[in-house]
Structure formats: structure tokens, C-alpha cells
Design an enzyme around this catalytic site. Structure first.
Site, PDB file in Angstrom:
ATOM      1  N   LEU A  43      -9.538 -13.920  -2.026  1.00 44.60           N
ATOM      2  CA  LEU A  43     -10.652 -13.269  -2.717  1.00 44.60           C
ATOM      3  C   LEU A  43     -11.985 -13.887  -2.340  1.00 44.60           C
ATOM      4  CD1 LEU A  43      -8.973 -13.097  -6.234  1.00 44.60           C
ATOM      5  CD2 LEU A  43      -9.411 -11.157  -4.710  1.00 44.60           C
ATOM      6  N   GLY A  44     -11.960 -15.123  -2.032  1.00 44.91           N
ATOM      7  CA  GLY A  44     -13.208 -15.789  -1.687  1.00 44.91           C
ATOM      8  C   GLY A  44     -12.972 -17.268  -1.500  1.00 44.91           C
ATOM      9  N   ASP A  71     -16.844 -24.000  -2.582  1.00 43.46           N
ATOM     10  CA  ASP A  71     -17.063 -25.311  -2.018  1.00 43.46           C
ATOM     11  C   ASP A  71     -15.846 -26.213  -2.157  1.00 43.46           C
ATOM     12  OD1 ASP A  71     -18.588 -27.232  -0.760  1.00 43.46           O
ATOM     13  OD2 ASP A  71     -19.261 -28.086  -2.652  1.00 43.46           O
ATOM     14  N   ILE A  72     -15.065 -25.974  -3.187  1.00 46.54           N
ATOM     15  CA  ILE A  72     -13.943 -26.888  -3.396  1.00 46.54           C
ATOM     16  C   ILE A  72     -12.580 -26.219  -3.221  1.00 46.54           C
ATOM     17  CG2 ILE A  72     -15.268 -28.410  -4.908  1.00 46.54           C
ATOM     18  CD1 ILE A  72     -13.782 -27.190  -7.287  1.00 46.54           C
ATOM     19  N   GLY A  73     -12.571 -24.969  -2.900  1.00 47.03           N
ATOM     20  CA  GLY A  73     -11.278 -24.338  -2.699  1.00 47.03           C
ATOM     21  C   GLY A  73     -11.391 -22.869  -2.387  1.00 47.03           C
ATOM     22  N   SER A  74     -10.245 -22.290  -2.127  1.00 51.76           N
ATOM     23  CA  SER A  74     -10.186 -20.852  -1.874  1.00 51.76           C
ATOM     24  C   SER A  74      -9.479 -20.184  -3.039  1.00 51.76           C
ATOM     25  CB  SER A  74      -9.412 -20.570  -0.588  1.00 51.76           C
ATOM     26  OG  SER A  74     -10.138 -21.028   0.526  1.00 51.76           O
ATOM     27  N   LYS A 110      -6.867 -20.446  -7.650  1.00 53.78           N
ATOM     28  CA  LYS A 110      -7.771 -21.290  -6.870  1.00 53.78           C
ATOM     29  C   LYS A 110      -6.950 -22.424  -6.273  1.00 53.78           C
ATOM     30  CE  LYS A 110     -12.371 -23.328  -7.182  1.00 53.78           C
ATOM     31  NZ  LYS A 110     -13.628 -23.153  -7.904  1.00 53.78           N
ATOM     32  N   ASP A 164     -24.909 -23.476 -13.451  1.00 53.82           N
ATOM     33  CA  ASP A 164     -24.883 -22.736 -12.182  1.00 53.82           C
ATOM     34  C   ASP A 164     -24.847 -21.231 -12.418  1.00 53.82           C
ATOM     35  OD1 ASP A 164     -25.020 -22.590  -9.440  1.00 53.82           O
ATOM     36  OD2 ASP A 164     -22.872 -22.808  -9.130  1.00 53.82           O
TER      37      ASP A 164
END
Ligand SMILES: Nc1ncnc2c1ncn2[C@@H]1O[C@H](COP(=O)(O)OP(=O)(O)OP(=O)(O)O)[C@@H](O)[C@H]1O
Length: 700
Positions: free
Chosen positions: A314-315, A318-321, A337, A433
Site C-alpha cells: 500500500l505504501g 520511513d520506518i516500514g512498508s 506495517k 505530524d
């Protein structure tokens, strides 16, 4: 009007081998760099380049005024080594975020000084003079008074000579090894407890100063009640490498950045996942996905990678897919994730990952993600969350006519985000964020705020304010006094949804009054104020266009940053762009700090929306709407008039995504993170990358 900060034109860089001056001048004033003797040193040695990640630390030496590489000898007893740039300094450029790398450390037994961390300071002249109260120079360099300070050990690392001001509020200590760097937060309303280092003080120009030191921080309490110091932070990977382009817009791809601390180790609490049940999420009791998870758990004991089919990426953050995944055989879909633990460790992102997981564990709210389970494999740490098929609000906005939302839609999304932020603040989570990219759309069209790796956890003391009409002093306490958001003709009244029977609306158009006066309407309504107003962090965290001025200026920030970002967010929804965007990151940051808010001529928007944005985008956090009573006072703004807060989750969203296709596996095939065979739960070798039944792809 705020001073527009000057650029540090005369900031020097010190290439390797250069002699470092003890003082130098800037265009504004002479900035004292008192030299290595005192470790009171601000040495800009490295220009930060936008997307560069400094992952590999390399020691640079400051040796009697000379910067050397770490492979040079460190014979001189007065030498200071510090982790500096990962490659040779580059020519001076004009990048606003030129860091000032500050060596901090302590003398080792052999007279050398190992400096563990550096700090990136903000872009302004004032940041050049940095007091380093934490550092313990060698006895020979100490004044008699300073010599009384406890000697450092000789381990070559800072062992924790400093006192965390409010240890109970440092929420990141539990699972991390002692040597972890952690973001230190404190309650600005309280003086620090415990022993503050005698060397602790604010610098001569009274600028907030903070340094990251292994597992400790120091604080200073200023007479005005503000903490002026106290930070554990170093992350030279402070701009994530994500920066992905979403949608077709040039302004897409806002990049989150973080100078918050990161750790070098992650606790392996793999048991945690399997004790996560609906017990701590009472609102999920009827959720079929919970039931499916619980059924598998009852059958197999624990959940692991083998229970899931990864269908589609899905995307990538910075710290994972994040993968769309199915709990095998259940037709229950999740967003998983997947984080590579070694990569997290090498990139010092473990604390961020842990923070996100801890926050996800806390959540049970309709507009926040549900964490269904968490598990670890040898290589990966996996979070199994609710899947949102509607994409994110950034992408959705691109599809709107004129690439902006209608006021109706913007109000809807903003209201739901506001409730999510309110809940987070009640839990002591400052989100930090907010941006449309992080607001996902559920299958029913309602929103889900995602991505908590930059969030800050802190203490909060929810307070029920009972006002009484016969007690004027208490009555005042519940009022929203935000002159900055009030224009002469404005009235901030209780919105209609708060007024049935209890508070008859009074001629609000005919007799406009300042909001402080209109507060009478709440004269008997108990209000829950759960704003973590006293928490302060010194991290540089957020997304350029969304950064609050106090973050950029390094003044320390708290929950008010969420109300700033909420204002930027609303502006972007309504106008299709953020208000302070410049030609580059540097210009954007200058605009945020110094430029007055001006609204675009089009599209035409309501006065109430502009008034709300104006109130939220007050540069001084103490005057910002929301800072006193949190979401409560924002909800009461006329922009939200008519919003039924209690039932908003039952209202009809502006847009509902198309139903999810049932046959994901057939369409996408099953994919698998590199190196993971999810049928065997084994980490497999490079051979597994080619061919086989899985599609392979890279992680970061
Ligand atoms: N629950 C979800 N449902 C659907 N898509 C998701 C979900 N969570 C994340 N995504 C997608 O995966 C992408 C990566 O998400 P992730 O939270 O890992 O990182 P990010 O939001 O890009 O930011 P960061 O780099 O700060 O972690 C997101 O941009 C989003 O498109």
C-alpha cells in the site's frame, strides 16, 4: 509583527583540517564560542542537504582547534571526538537548516573526550551560541567550583551524569536499553525534580538550549516558569527519505522530518501481540476482524506471519512498508506495517517504531487506527492494523474540482480530525505530524488518522472544570480567551449542537461580543480539559510546510503544535495549498516564522473558516486557539457550528470509497517481503528473491 530572522550568512563551516576559531562574528553580533576548553562549542562542520540521511556515523575529531577525521590519531589529551558528519564537509551552501554540530561529551580517564552526540540547531543567529552545561571537562579545565562536580566515568560514554527533570514523564524508558537516546520531555509548569547538574544553566543570551546525551537530559528552570533546557535528541536522519510523490501535484510528497532521538535497540516483546485482545479496546467487541483474530488465536495459540497473505504493498514510510493483507481464509483484510528490525536499528529508528507501537496499543477511537495484533519474526516487526481502502486526503483532494475541498467537506474532515486529536491529547499524545497524507479514508468514508512514529508521549492531567455562574473566577477559567483569533465583529459562540435546551443562543449576530464575554454560555457546563499543555519537547519534528514556528525556532514545543498543524491542514483542505509554502524548504521555514498569514483570493471561503485558521495560526503558541482548553475551544468556534460532535461518526461523509474488491488474491497475487517465507516463518536467503510463488520487493 514578528521579526524575520536573518540568515546566518557568516556562519562558517570548518572543513576537516581547518583550525577552528574560538570566536567568530556574524552579521548580527559576535557569537561567543568559548572553545573546547569549556566544551561550550558550536562548530558548524557540515551542511545538511535536504534528503541526505546520515546513517553511518563517523567520528570527527576536534583536536586543539583542528577538525580531523576519526582515523587520525587521538593522542592529544585535550582532544575531543564527536560524531559528526558521515562524509567530508561540503562547501557552504545557503540551506536554511544548516546545522550547528555541537560536540558534547565527557573526559575519559585517559584525558580524551568522547562525544556521543551532536545537535542540529535551528537556522537563526541565536542558535550559534550554545551552552553545553552537560559536559564535564577535565578537572584541569574546571574552575574550582566546577571541580566539585562528580567526575565522569572512564567508559568513554556518557553514563548518565545528568538528571531527567521529571522521570515519570519520560515515557520511553521502559523497554529500551540504558544506552538508548530518548526524547526527554518535561512539564514546563513544574521545576525539575531531582538534582540538576550544577553546570546546568541557560546560555548567556537566554536561548533555549538542549542536547542529546545518552539516556539522560538536563534541564534548567527559568524564573519565568519555562523550562529552558532538557532534551535528548539526536537524529541526523532527521529528514526521512520518504518524500514520495503522491497525486499529480507539485506540492505533494511532503516529507516528515524528525530530529527526535532514536534508539539503537528495540525491545523484543513479541508476547505483547498475543495478549492484545479486545479487552483494552472495548469499542471493538463486535468487529468481525477482532473475532477472526481471536478465533485464530484460540485455535493456533499465537498469530504470526504464516497466518496472513500479503496481497499488495500500500505504501512505504520511513520506518516500514505497509501491505494489504488478508488473515488467511477469513476474508478479513488488514494493513500490515512491516518493519525490518535490522534496518531500524542501523538507522536508529527503533525508538520511533516503538513509540508508534505503544501509541497504537493505547488507541480505541473511531477515527484512529485499531491495532489488531503485533508480532515479530526473526527479521521483521509487524503491526496489523485496520485497513483503509479510501486512500489519503491528499490524494482525495487532488481529485476535487480545483483541487480543494468544499467548505462542507473540509468541515467534516476537520471535525473528525479534531476529535482524533482531542482523544490523543487526552491520552497524552501530541501527534505532531498532521497533514492530509496522514489522514486516511475508511471504507465508510470516515477518516482515520495514521502514522504515529513522530508523536510525543507525555503526561496529561485531565481536568473537569465546573463553572458556576455565581463564581466569576471559576467561570473565567472555562472561557476561551483567544483575542488573536477574534476580530472586532466576531463572536465565538457555542455552536448549536452544544446548546439544546441548556444554553439558549442570544442574538449572537446582533450583539457581538468578545469571546471572553460570550463564555457565560458555559456557565454551568462542566468541561473536560485534557490538554497536555505543560509538556515540552525540543525535537525538530514534523513536515516543513506544517512545522509550527516554535519548532523551527527551537523554543521547545508542546501540544499547541497540533493546533498549528490543524490550522495549516484546514487551510490546505480549503485552498488546496498550505499558507507558508515557499520556493523551497528554507523559504518555507522563513515564511512560517516571519510571514503574516494571508488568504488566497480564491476560492471564496466563509469568514468563520478564515477566523478559525487565523486563530490556529497564531505564531506565539501561548496565544494560539486551543492552547488553553484544547479541542473544546476549537469545537466551539463558529466554523463548526452545527456539527453534531457526538454523532458525527454516524453522519454521511462527503465521499465514500468504492466497495473493496473481494478477490484481492486473484488480482494481485500474493506478495511477500524480501526474505520472508510466510508459510514457514523462516527467513530465507537471497535465492528466495527470484521466482517462486511470491512477488518480491524491497523494503525501504
Ligand atoms: N491502515 C492503512 N490502510 C491503508 N493504507 C495505509 C494504512 N496505513 C498506511 N497506509 C499507506 O501506507 C503508506 C505508508 O504508511 P506509513 O504509516 O508506514 O508511513 P507514512 O505515513 O508514509 O509516514 P512515515 O514515513 O512518517 O512513517 C501510507 O502513505 C499509506 O498510503
Amino acid at each position: 509583527m514578528e521579526r524575520i530572522p536573518e540568515v546566518r550568512e557568516s556562519t562558517r563551516q570548518f572543513p576537516i583540517g581547518a583550525k577552528v576559531a574560538h570566536t567568530f562574528s556574524t552579521s548580527k553580533k559576535e557569537v561567543g564560542i568559548r572553545g573546547f576548553r569549556d566544551f561550550d562549542l558550536a562548530v558548524p562542520i557540515q551542511t545538511w542537504k535536504g534528503k541526505t540521511s546520515y546513517q553511518e556515523e563517523e567520528e570527527l575529531m576536534v583536536d586543539a582547534g583542528t577538525i580531523k577525521r576519526s582515523d587520525d590519531s587521538l593522542e592529544d589529551s585535550g582532544s575531543t571526538s564527536f560524531h559528526g558528519a558521515s562524509h567530508p564537509p561540503e562547501p557552504v551552501d545557503t540551506d536554511l537548516m544548516r546545522p550547528v554540530y555541537v560536540p558534547i561529551g565527557q573526559k575519559k580517564g585517559d584525558g580524551k573526550c568522547l562525544v556521543k552526540n551532536i545537535s542540529l540547531k535551528g537556522p537563526f543567529l541565536d542558535d550559534l551560541s550554545i551552552r553545553m552545561p552537560n559536559v564535564k571537562p577535565s578537572p584541569s579545565l574546571l574552575s574550582p567550583a566546577e571541580s566539585l562536580v562528580e567526575e565522569p566515568n572512564d567508559l568513554g560514554v556518557i553514563s548518565s551524569p545528568f538528571t531527567v527533570p521529571r522521570p515519570s514523564q519520560n515515557t520511553e524508558t521502559s523497554l529500551l536499553p540504558d544506552s538508548e537516546e530518548k526524547e526527554c520531555i518535561w512539564d514546563a509548569s513544574q521545576p525539575p525534580s531531582g538534582n540538576v547538574s550544577p553546570l546546568s544553566s541557560i546560555d548567556s543570551i537566554g536561548v533555549v538550549r538542549s542536547m542529546s546525551i545518552v539516556n539522560s537530559c538536563t534541564s534548567t528552570y527559568r524564573s519565568d516558569g519555562l523550562m529552558s533546557d532538557g532534551m535528548l535528541s539526536v537524529d541526523r536522519n532527521y529528514e526521512s527519505t520518504k518524500g514520495s510523490i503522491r497525486g499529480d501535484s507539485l506540492e505533494s510528497g511532503k516529507t516528515s522530518l524528525s530530529r527526535a532521538s532514536d534508539s539503537s535497540g528495540l525491545s523484543d516483546d513479541s508476547n505483547w501481540s498475543n495478549i492484545t485482545g479486545s479487552a483494552n479496546k472495548p469499542h471493538k467487541g463486535n468487529d468481525p476482524r477482532w473475532k477472526a483474530i481471536l478465533a485464530i488465536r484460540a485455535r493456533d495459540g499465537i498469530l504470526g506471519m504464516s497466518h496472513f497473505k500479503l496481497l499488495k504493498r500500500l505504501g512505504c514510510g520511513d520506518i516500514g512498508s505497509v501491505y494489504l493483507s488478508e488473515l488467511s481464509g477469513t476474508r478479513c483484510y488488514f494493513a500490515m506495517k512491516v518493519m525490518d528490525k535490522a534496518s531500524l536499528a542501523s538507522r536508529k529508528k527503533l525508538t520511533r517504531a516503538q513509540t508508534e507501537r505503544e501509541i497504537l496499543q493505547l488507541l480505541d477511537h473511531p477515527f484512529l487506527p485499531t491495532l489488531y495484533t503485533h508480532f515479530e519474526t526473526d527479521r521483521f516487526s509487524c503491526l496489523v492494523m485496520e485497513y483503509c481502502p479510501g486512500g489519503d486526503l491528499h490524494t482525495l483532494r487532488q481529485r476535487q474540482p480545483g483541487k480543494h475541498f468544499s467548505e462542507y467537506a473540509a468541515r467534516f474532515y476537520a471535525a473528525e480530525v479534531l476529535l482524533a486529536l482531542e482523544y490523543l491529547h487526552m491520552l497524552g499524545v501530541v501527534y505532531r505530524d498532521l497533514k492530509p497524507e496522514n489522514v486516511l479514508v475508511r471504507d465508510d468514508g470516515h477518516i482515520m488518522l495514521s502514522d504515529f512514529d513522530l508523536s510525543l508521549r507525555c503526561a496529561v492531567s485531565p481536568t473537569l472544570i465546573r463553572t458556576s455562574s455565581d463564581d466569576p473566577s471559576k467561570r473565567g477559567a472555562a472561557f476561551c480567551v483567544q483575542p488573536a483569533c477574534i476580530e472586532p465583529t466576531t463572536v465565538c459562540m457555542q455552536p448549536a449542537c452544544f446548546l439544546p435546551r441548556l444554553f439558549p443562543q442570544k442574538n449572537k449576530k446582533k450583539t457581538p461580543k468578545p469571546r471572553a464575554d460570550s463564555g457565560f454560555q458555559a456557565n454551568s457546563m462542566p468541561e473536560l480539559v485534557a490538554e497536555p499543555t505543560s509538556a515540552r519537547s525540543m525535537s525538530f519534528v514534523g513536515t516543513h510546510e506544517y512545522l509550527a514556528p516554535e519548532i523551527i525556532k527551537g523554543e521547545g514545543h508542546g501540544s499547541a503544535v497540533d493546533w498549528w498543524t490543524f490550522g495549516i491542514f484546514l487551510h490546505e483542505l480549503l485552498y488546496g495549498k498550505t499558507p507558508f509554502k515557499g520556493s523551497g524548504n528554507r523559504a518555507t521555514l522563513f515564511n512560517v516564522v516571519g510571514q503574516q498569514l494571508r488568504f488566497p483570493d480564491s476560492p471564496a471561503t466563509s469568514y468563520a473558516s478564515r477566523d478559525l485558521i487565523r486563530g490556529l495560526l497564531v505564531k506565539e503558541p501561548q496565544n494560539r486557539l486551543g492552547v488553553k482548553r484544547g479541542a473544546t475551544e476549537i469545537k466551539q468556534h463558529p466554523f463548526f457550528e452545527g456539527v453534531n460532535w457526538a454523532l458525527i461518526r454516524c453522519s454521511t461523509p462527503p465521499e465514500v470509497p468504492r466497495p473493496m474488491e473481494p478477490e484481492y488474491p486473484a488480482k494481485y497475487g500474493q506478495v511477500n517481503p524480501v526474505g520472508v517465507d510466510n508459510t514457514s516463518k523462516k527467513v530465507v536467503g537471497a535465492d528466495a528473491k527470484s521466482g517462486g510463488k511470491y512477488l518480491d520487493f524491497e523494503f525501504f
